[in-house]
Design a protein around this motif. Structure first.
Motif, PDB file in Angstrom:
ATOM      1  N   ALA A   1       0.646  -0.848   0.492  1.00 34.13           N
ATOM      2  CA  ALA A   1       0.468  -0.161  -0.195  1.00 34.13           C
ATOM      3  C   ALA A   1       0.313   1.203   0.444  1.00 34.13           C
ATOM      4  O   ALA A   1       0.523   1.447  -0.829  1.00 34.13           O
ATOM      5  CB  ALA A   1      -1.028  -0.220   1.183  1.00 34.13           C
ATOM      6  N   MET A   2       1.824   1.075   0.746  1.00 38.21           N
ATOM      7  CA  MET A   2       2.732   2.413   0.923  1.00 38.21           C
ATOM      8  C   MET A   2       3.342   2.386  -0.790  1.00 38.21           C
ATOM      9  O   MET A   2       4.086   4.067  -0.579  1.00 38.21           O
ATOM     10  CB  MET A   2       3.510   2.573   2.459  1.00 38.21           C
ATOM     11  N   ASP A   3       3.673   1.309  -0.641  1.00 34.95           N
ATOM     12  CA  ASP A   3       4.335   1.621  -2.105  1.00 34.95           C
ATOM     13  C   ASP A   3       4.168   2.006  -3.320  1.00 34.95           C
ATOM     14  O   ASP A   3       4.393   2.562  -4.293  1.00 34.95           O
ATOM     15  CB  ASP A   3       5.283   0.072  -2.376  1.00 34.95           C
ATOM     16  N   VAL A   4       2.718   1.415  -3.471  1.00 34.49           N
ATOM     17  CA  VAL A   4       1.644   2.252  -4.372  1.00 34.49           C
ATOM     18  C   VAL A   4       1.169   3.826  -3.619  1.00 34.49           C
ATOM     19  O   VAL A   4       1.753   5.117  -5.051  1.00 34.49           O
ATOM     20  CB  VAL A   4       0.754   1.635  -4.286  1.00 34.49           C
ATOM     21  N   LEU A   5       1.101   4.120  -2.384  1.00 34.95           N
ATOM     22  CA  LEU A   5       0.716   5.811  -2.214  1.00 34.95           C
ATOM     23  C   LEU A   5       1.988   6.633  -2.351  1.00 34.95           C
ATOM     24  O   LEU A   5       1.545   7.636  -3.042  1.00 34.95           O
ATOM     25  CB  LEU A   5       0.726   5.873  -1.406  1.00 34.95           C
ATOM     26  N   GLY A   6       2.967   6.189  -1.711  1.00 35.27           N
ATOM     27  CA  GLY A   6       4.204   7.500  -2.178  1.00 35.27           C
ATOM     28  C   GLY A   6       3.935   8.032  -1.082  1.00 35.27           C
ATOM     29  O   GLY A   6       3.851   7.529   0.065  1.00 35.27           O
ATOM     30  N   GLN A   7       4.930   8.820  -1.510  1.00 37.21           N
ATOM     31  CA  GLN A   7       4.499  10.271  -0.716  1.00 37.21           C
ATOM     32  C   GLN A   7       3.856  10.331   0.180  1.00 37.21           C
ATOM     33  O   GLN A   7       3.638  10.758   0.853  1.00 37.21           O
ATOM     34  CB  GLN A   7       5.735  11.445  -0.626  1.00 37.21           C
ATOM     35  N   ALA A   8       2.373  10.384  -0.692  1.00 36.07           N
ATOM     36  CA  ALA A   8       1.240  10.819  -0.643  1.00 36.07           C
ATOM     37  C   ALA A   8       0.764  10.148   0.435  1.00 36.07           C
ATOM     38  O   ALA A   8      -0.261  10.785   1.477  1.00 36.07           O
ATOM     39  CB  ALA A   8       0.153  10.475  -1.647  1.00 36.07           C
ATOM     40  N   GLY A   9       1.409   8.696   0.578  1.00 42.60           N
ATOM     41  CA  GLY A   9       0.932   8.143   2.077  1.00 42.60           C
ATOM     42  C   GLY A   9       1.277   8.439   3.630  1.00 42.60           C
ATOM     43  O   GLY A   9       0.866   7.615   4.468  1.00 42.60           O
ATOM     44  N   GLU A  10       2.213   9.616   3.522  1.00 41.31           N
ATOM     45  CA  GLU A  10       3.144   9.724   4.571  1.00 41.31           C
ATOM     46  C   GLU A  10       2.355  10.327   5.138  1.00 41.31           C
ATOM     47  O   GLU A  10       3.841  11.604   6.281  1.00 41.31           O
ATOM     48  CB  GLU A  10       4.236   9.796   3.956  1.00 41.31           C
TER      49      GLU A  10
END
Length: 394
Positions: free
Chosen positions: A334-343
């Motif tokens: 999930a985090m690899d798909v979202l990238g910085q937007a998920g942080e």
């Protein structure tokens, strides 16, 4: 995927789905898709009351106690439709799926009459007093003590429990405590039902990495409960505690997997939206996640169809290890798909949306309920018959 459901079961599915979707698009639309268990606590309590009012809270229980006498297939169907509708996580989980069935199995008639209606109606919430700072995966290492006060005919409890889910909003707690002085391991343990709102009990929420405070420390300092709130007999708490844990491997596993389905679908939608679905490595990992989820479903159906309780069920013994490792990898995807937007999130009192929350909460999946290392020992010893791991003296 629907496997072997009768026309009557499919009619039940339609009834359950219609009711759930009406609620999630009507009075309780604000709870649809809500992540975590501590957000909107008062509204969640209202949802539990609604489930109880319309007799959807404990459908597998006998109708005498507020259930629907639902078959195993119907319980599976409801768990699936509940998750498919995006209904919120049950804050009454501990009472509905653990305390209630334990009282039905081990409790006296008086205990059933006193406690079951409150659970079925959603009016009384329960939490679990098992884990301690030195008794997590090693539950038999309980040090919380209980003694019977003959002057008042009450059990008096002293000690500490930890990781007590939702204790801050619950009314009662079931507690495993050591009642025989000098006893060790599973011997000398007693299973008690205790009211939380009393002098001698202190609850301290534990702030989690995702901003929630689902777990708590619970301290007992001369806390009391009536002798009639003893389940089974003094010293037989281990048998009751193990019977309760067996209920955790029930029909809720398929509802849990439907929540996993929702999370995986959200990852796929995010990958399509931001273009990461064009990355062949991301597509490969999504395919691997899909395969793992389907395998878990087949394993859950095996668990539910297992009837020879004299032999260990391999699917049940491996399930916790399987889903916890799978979901941890899903959070990383999930985090690899979202990238910085998920942080990124806003404010001090923050709540992450579904996918970042998935990543953060999944870090604990391989720890609570028995770590992956403990799970592998269980598989080795109980399923494969290998020698027990050396254990030090207590």
């Amino acid at each position: 995927m629907k496997l072997g459901f009768s026309p009557e079961d499919e009619a039940f599915r339609a009834e359950a789905a219609d009711w759930l979707n009406a609620q999630m698009h009507g009075e309780f639309s604000d709870l649809k898709g809500l992540t975590g268990l501590t957000a909107a606590a008062e509204r969640r309590k209202e949802w539990e009351l609604k489930l109880g009012e319309d007799r959807w809270s404990v459908i597998g229980w006998p109708s005498q106690w507020g259930g629907r006498d639902a078959t195993l297939a119907q319980q599976v169907i409801f768990a699936e439709e509940y998750a498919r509708a995006g209904a919120p996580g049950r804050i009454a989980h501990m009472g509905v799926e653990l305390a209630g069935p334990t009282i039905l199995t081990f409790g006296t008639e008086e205990q059933k009459q006193r406690f079951l209606p409150g659970i079925a109606s959603g009016k009384v919430l329960w939490c679990q007093g098992y884990s301690e700072p030195n008794a997590g995966s090693d539950l038999a290492n309980v040090r919380t003590k209980a003694r019977l006060d003959p002057a008042t005919d009450e059990w008096v409890v002293d000690g500490q429990k930890i990781w007590t889910s939702l204790a801050q909003i619950c009314d009662w707690i079931f507690v495993v405590a050591r009642s025989e002085e000098g006893s060790k391991g599973p011997k000398g343990l007693t299973f008690l039902l205790m009211p939380l709102d009393q002098p001698g009990i202190t609850i301290r929420p534990i702030r989690q990495i995702n901003g929630e405070a689902e777990f708590n420390e619970t301290f007992f300092d001369g806390a009391r409960t009536a002798s009639g709130n003893l389940v089974s007999t003094p010293g037989n708490g281990w048998q009751v505690a193990m019977g309760l844990l067996a209920f955790e491997r029930g029909v809720s596993t398929l509802g849990q997997q439907m929540n996993f389905r929702n999370e995986l679908d959200a990852i796929i939608a995010a990958a399509r939206e931001n273009g990461s679905a064009r990355n062949p490595l991301i597509r490969q990992r999504i395919a691997k996640a899909e395969i793992g989820l389907r395998l878990m479903r087949y394993g859950a159906l095996r668990m539910l169809s297992h009837t020879d309780h004299a032999r260990p069920d391999g699917a049940a013994l491996t399930y916790k290890l399987q889903w916890a490792s799978w979901r941890r990898s899903l959070g990383e995807l999930a985090m690899d798909v979202l990238g910085q937007a998920g942080e990124v999130t806003d404010g001090e009192d923050y709540h992450f949306p579904m996918l970042p929350n998935l990543f953060l909460s999944a870090r604990a999946d391989t720890i609570y309920g028995g770590t992956n290392q403990i799970q592998r020992n269980i598989v080795a010893e109980r399923a494969l018959g290998l020698p027990r791991e050396p254990r030090g003296s207590m």
